[in-house]
Scaffold this motif. Structure first.
Motif, PDB file in Angstrom:
ATOM      1  N   GLU A  95       0.842  -1.290   0.026  1.00 59.92           N
ATOM      2  CA  GLU A  95       0.049  -0.050   0.226  1.00 59.92           C
ATOM      3  C   GLU A  95       0.880   1.112  -0.078  1.00 59.92           C
ATOM      4  OE1 GLU A  95      -2.603  -0.125   3.424  1.00 59.92           O
ATOM      5  OE2 GLU A  95      -3.037  -1.971   3.067  1.00 59.92           O
ATOM      6  N   GLN A  96       0.753   2.043  -1.337  1.00 57.80           N
ATOM      7  CA  GLN A  96       1.686   3.156  -1.016  1.00 57.80           C
ATOM      8  C   GLN A  96       1.257   4.267  -0.377  1.00 57.80           C
ATOM      9  OE1 GLN A  96       2.985   4.058  -5.127  1.00 57.80           O
ATOM     10  NE2 GLN A  96       3.595   1.769  -5.337  1.00 57.80           N
ATOM     11  N   ASP A  97       1.412   3.916   0.999  1.00 57.96           N
ATOM     12  CA  ASP A  97       1.097   5.055   1.939  1.00 57.96           C
ATOM     13  C   ASP A  97       2.005   5.641   2.448  1.00 57.96           C
ATOM     14  OD1 ASP A  97      -0.676   6.143   3.978  1.00 57.96           O
ATOM     15  OD2 ASP A  97      -1.191   4.753   4.877  1.00 57.96           O
ATOM     16  N   SER A  98       2.071   7.007   2.534  1.00 58.12           N
ATOM     17  CA  SER A  98       3.183   7.717   3.471  1.00 58.12           C
ATOM     18  C   SER A  98       3.346   7.436   4.857  1.00 58.12           C
ATOM     19  CB  SER A  98       3.377   9.257   2.884  1.00 58.12           C
ATOM     20  OG  SER A  98       1.986   9.551   3.450  1.00 58.12           O
ATOM     21  N   LYS A 100       3.646   4.756   6.260  1.00 57.36           N
ATOM     22  CA  LYS A 100       4.376   3.488   6.320  1.00 57.36           C
ATOM     23  C   LYS A 100       5.720   3.835   6.545  1.00 57.36           C
ATOM     24  CE  LYS A 100       1.140   0.074   5.946  1.00 57.36           C
ATOM     25  NZ  LYS A 100       0.690  -0.682   6.846  1.00 57.36           N
ATOM     26  N   LEU A 101       6.154   5.149   5.641  1.00 56.32           N
ATOM     27  CA  LEU A 101       7.579   5.724   5.708  1.00 56.32           C
ATOM     28  C   LEU A 101       7.806   6.673   6.834  1.00 56.32           C
ATOM     29  CD1 LEU A 101       8.036   6.322   1.929  1.00 56.32           C
ATOM     30  CD2 LEU A 101       9.339   4.698   3.267  1.00 56.32           C
ATOM     31  N   SER A 102       6.544   7.141   7.509  1.00 55.15           N
ATOM     32  CA  SER A 102       7.210   8.530   8.354  1.00 55.15           C
ATOM     33  C   SER A 102       7.864   7.943   9.402  1.00 55.15           C
ATOM     34  CB  SER A 102       5.601   8.898   8.863  1.00 55.15           C
ATOM     35  OG  SER A 102       5.196   9.567   7.641  1.00 55.15           O
ATOM     36  N   PRO A 103       7.492   6.799  10.162  1.00 50.92           N
ATOM     37  CA  PRO A 103       8.501   6.490  11.167  1.00 50.92           C
ATOM     38  C   PRO A 103       9.784   6.161  10.858  1.00 50.92           C
ATOM     39  CG  PRO A 103       6.509   5.100  11.326  1.00 50.92           C
ATOM     40  CD  PRO A 103       6.460   5.895   9.882  1.00 50.92           C
ATOM     41  N   LEU A 104      10.009   5.647   9.959  1.00 52.16           N
ATOM     42  CA  LEU A 104      11.442   5.050   9.380  1.00 52.16           C
ATOM     43  C   LEU A 104      11.997   6.503   9.168  1.00 52.16           C
ATOM     44  CD1 LEU A 104      13.962   3.575   8.503  1.00 52.16           C
ATOM     45  CD2 LEU A 104      12.720   3.374   6.368  1.00 52.16           C
ATOM     46  N   LEU A 105      11.757   7.583   8.433  1.00 48.49           N
ATOM     47  CA  LEU A 105      12.129   8.736   8.160  1.00 48.49           C
ATOM     48  C   LEU A 105      12.383   9.498   9.408  1.00 48.49           C
ATOM     49  CD1 LEU A 105      10.322   9.772   4.951  1.00 48.49           C
ATOM     50  CD2 LEU A 105      12.674   8.746   5.039  1.00 48.49           C
ATOM     51  N   TYR A 106      11.424   9.511  10.279  1.00 47.21           N
ATOM     52  CA  TYR A 106      11.590  10.189  11.673  1.00 47.21           C
ATOM     53  C   TYR A 106      12.752   9.842  12.330  1.00 47.21           C
ATOM     54  CZ  TYR A 106      10.682  12.139  16.157  1.00 47.21           C
ATOM     55  OH  TYR A 106      10.765  12.753  17.217  1.00 47.21           O
ATOM     56  N   GLU A 107      13.001   8.269  12.313  1.00 50.23           N
ATOM     57  CA  GLU A 107      14.060   7.882  13.212  1.00 50.23           C
ATOM     58  C   GLU A 107      15.480   8.053  12.532  1.00 50.23           C
ATOM     59  OE1 GLU A 107      15.074   3.519  14.932  1.00 50.23           O
ATOM     60  OE2 GLU A 107      14.817   3.401  12.908  1.00 50.23           O
ATOM     61  N   LEU A 108      15.610   8.174  11.286  1.00 51.00           N
ATOM     62  CA  LEU A 108      16.550   8.454  10.686  1.00 51.00           C
ATOM     63  C   LEU A 108      16.914   9.955  10.606  1.00 51.00           C
ATOM     64  CD1 LEU A 108      16.224   6.393   7.148  1.00 51.00           C
ATOM     65  CD2 LEU A 108      17.720   5.889   8.959  1.00 51.00           C
ATOM     66  N   ASP A 109      16.025  10.742  10.747  1.00 51.57           N
ATOM     67  CA  ASP A 109      16.288  12.177  10.805  1.00 51.57           C
ATOM     68  C   ASP A 109      16.597  12.596  12.335  1.00 51.57           C
ATOM     69  OD1 ASP A 109      16.098  14.280   9.101  1.00 51.57           O
ATOM     70  OD2 ASP A 109      13.940  14.503   9.293  1.00 51.57           O
ATOM     71  N   SER A 110      15.894  12.048  13.280  1.00 54.74           N
ATOM     72  CA  SER A 110      16.323  12.341  14.644  1.00 54.74           C
ATOM     73  C   SER A 110      17.826  11.819  15.081  1.00 54.74           C
ATOM     74  CB  SER A 110      15.191  11.790  15.790  1.00 54.74           C
ATOM     75  OG  SER A 110      15.272  10.263  15.546  1.00 54.74           O
ATOM     76  N   LEU A 111      18.172  10.831  14.357  1.00 53.12           N
ATOM     77  CA  LEU A 111      19.501  10.239  14.778  1.00 53.12           C
ATOM     78  C   LEU A 111      20.740  10.763  14.067  1.00 53.12           C
ATOM     79  CD1 LEU A 111      18.486   6.436  15.496  1.00 53.12           C
ATOM     80  CD2 LEU A 111      19.299   8.067  17.179  1.00 53.12           C
ATOM     81  N   LYS A 112      20.000  11.495  13.045  1.00 56.02           N
ATOM     82  CA  LYS A 112      21.089  12.105  11.865  1.00 56.02           C
ATOM     83  C   LYS A 112      21.761  11.148  11.332  1.00 56.02           C
ATOM     84  CE  LYS A 112      21.482  16.510  14.258  1.00 56.02           C
ATOM     85  NZ  LYS A 112      20.031  17.090  14.173  1.00 56.02           N
ATOM     86  N   VAL A 113      21.061  10.111  10.721  1.00 61.54           N
ATOM     87  CA  VAL A 113      21.926   8.923  10.103  1.00 61.54           C
ATOM     88  C   VAL A 113      22.310   9.471   8.558  1.00 61.54           C
ATOM     89  CG1 VAL A 113      21.570   6.580   9.152  1.00 61.54           C
ATOM     90  CG2 VAL A 113      20.471   7.432  11.233  1.00 61.54           C
ATOM     91  N   GLN A 114      23.558   9.079   8.387  1.00 58.16           N
ATOM     92  CA  GLN A 114      24.076   9.396   6.991  1.00 58.16           C
ATOM     93  C   GLN A 114      23.952   8.042   5.977  1.00 58.16           C
ATOM     94  OE1 GLN A 114      24.963  12.378   6.395  1.00 58.16           O
ATOM     95  NE2 GLN A 114      25.413  11.779   3.999  1.00 58.16           N
ATOM     96  N   THR A 115      24.375   6.875   6.653  1.00 63.85           N
ATOM     97  CA  THR A 115      24.166   5.673   5.986  1.00 63.85           C
ATOM     98  C   THR A 115      23.934   4.438   6.947  1.00 63.85           C
ATOM     99  OG1 THR A 115      26.706   5.270   6.478  1.00 63.85           O
ATOM    100  CG2 THR A 115      26.231   6.037   4.252  1.00 63.85           C
ATOM    101  N   ALA A 116      23.470   3.447   6.252  1.00 64.88           N
ATOM    102  CA  ALA A 116      22.786   2.285   7.273  1.00 64.88           C
ATOM    103  C   ALA A 116      23.477   1.103   6.668  1.00 64.88           C
ATOM    104  CB  ALA A 116      21.294   2.267   7.275  1.00 64.88           C
ATOM    105  N   LYS A 117      23.561   0.100   7.499  1.00 62.01           N
ATOM    106  CA  LYS A 117      23.951  -1.221   6.687  1.00 62.01           C
ATOM    107  C   LYS A 117      23.215  -2.331   7.594  1.00 62.01           C
ATOM    108  CE  LYS A 117      28.080  -4.097   5.802  1.00 62.01           C
ATOM    109  NZ  LYS A 117      28.834  -4.833   6.301  1.00 62.01           N
ATOM    110  N   VAL A 118      22.525  -3.375   6.652  1.00 55.33           N
ATOM    111  CA  VAL A 118      21.805  -4.459   7.238  1.00 55.33           C
ATOM    112  C   VAL A 118      22.769  -5.739   7.793  1.00 55.33           C
ATOM    113  CG1 VAL A 118      19.904  -5.826   6.786  1.00 55.33           C
ATOM    114  CG2 VAL A 118      19.954  -3.554   5.853  1.00 55.33           C
TER     115      VAL A 118
END
Length: 194
Positions: A95-98, A100-118
């Motif tokens: 479901e292309q619902d924004s 679904k993305l908001s929590p992920l973007l908020y977390e990356l923003d608050s932690l000031k993440v530049q890159t991520a590795k799984v």
């Protein structure tokens, strides 16, 4: 004797010329790889029999989504390329619902993440009523702009494999249903005994 030297130098120069003309394979930069990420790849069902293949595909999709997300959060979010990146991120969800993305973007923003590795990933199935739910439990390490580790975080994602028939072959497409799902709790609460 001089003709032998001429033949030797001619053969040597010919071999040097031959080996110097080999073209090296061009390496795509990380930015070009991320720019070309989308969720349009399908995978044949016959190759999906092993859990290792599902783990690999799931890890790839999680990494692609995180790469796009970190690229999006590091930008201004008001340019045309940012809107294209945002649309690409939404295409990873069934479901292309924004929302679904908001929590992920908020977390990356608050932690000031530049890159991520799984990191480690485990895939599991849960049966709930008549439905089979697919979950991926994985660890992700976030890095700041100086490439210093911010920390390792445990995440859970729920995904679905939808069939996508192409030319008489059964293939499937990968979609996330939810990216940061809270783990399913047992039916018995802790400390409740009689």
């Amino acid at each position: 004797m001089k003709s032998h030297y001429k033949i030797f130098f001619f053969a040597l120069s010919f071999f040097l010329f031959l080996f110097s003309c080999t073209k090296e394979k061009e390496h795509m930069s990380d930015l070009e790889i991320v720019r070309n990420n989308n969720n349009k790849i399908t995978y044949p069902v016959t190759k999906m029999d092993s859990a290792q293949a599902i783990n690999s595909i799931t890890k790839q999709k999680i990494q692609e989504l995180l790469d796009l997300s970190t690229l999006y959060t590091s930008g201004n979010r008001d340019t045309e390329i940012d809107s294209v990146i945002y649309a690409q991120m939404k295409s990873y969800f069934a479901e292309q619902d924004s929302n679904k993305l908001s929590p992920l973007l908020y977390e990356l923003d608050s932690l000031k993440v530049q890159t991520a590795k799984v990191g480690n990933i485990t895939v599991s199935k849960t049966i709930k009523g008549n439905d089979t739910l697919d979950f991926a439990k994985f660890y992700v390490e976030y890095f700041d702009y100086k490439n210093r580790s911010i920390g390792n975080f445990e995440k859970n994602a729920q995904y679905i494999l939808k069939t996508s028939p192409v030319k008489f072959q059964k293939e499937f497409k990968f979609y996330f249903l939810d990216f940061d799902v809270k783990p399913v709790k047992d039916s018995t609460a802790v400390g409740v005994t009689k």
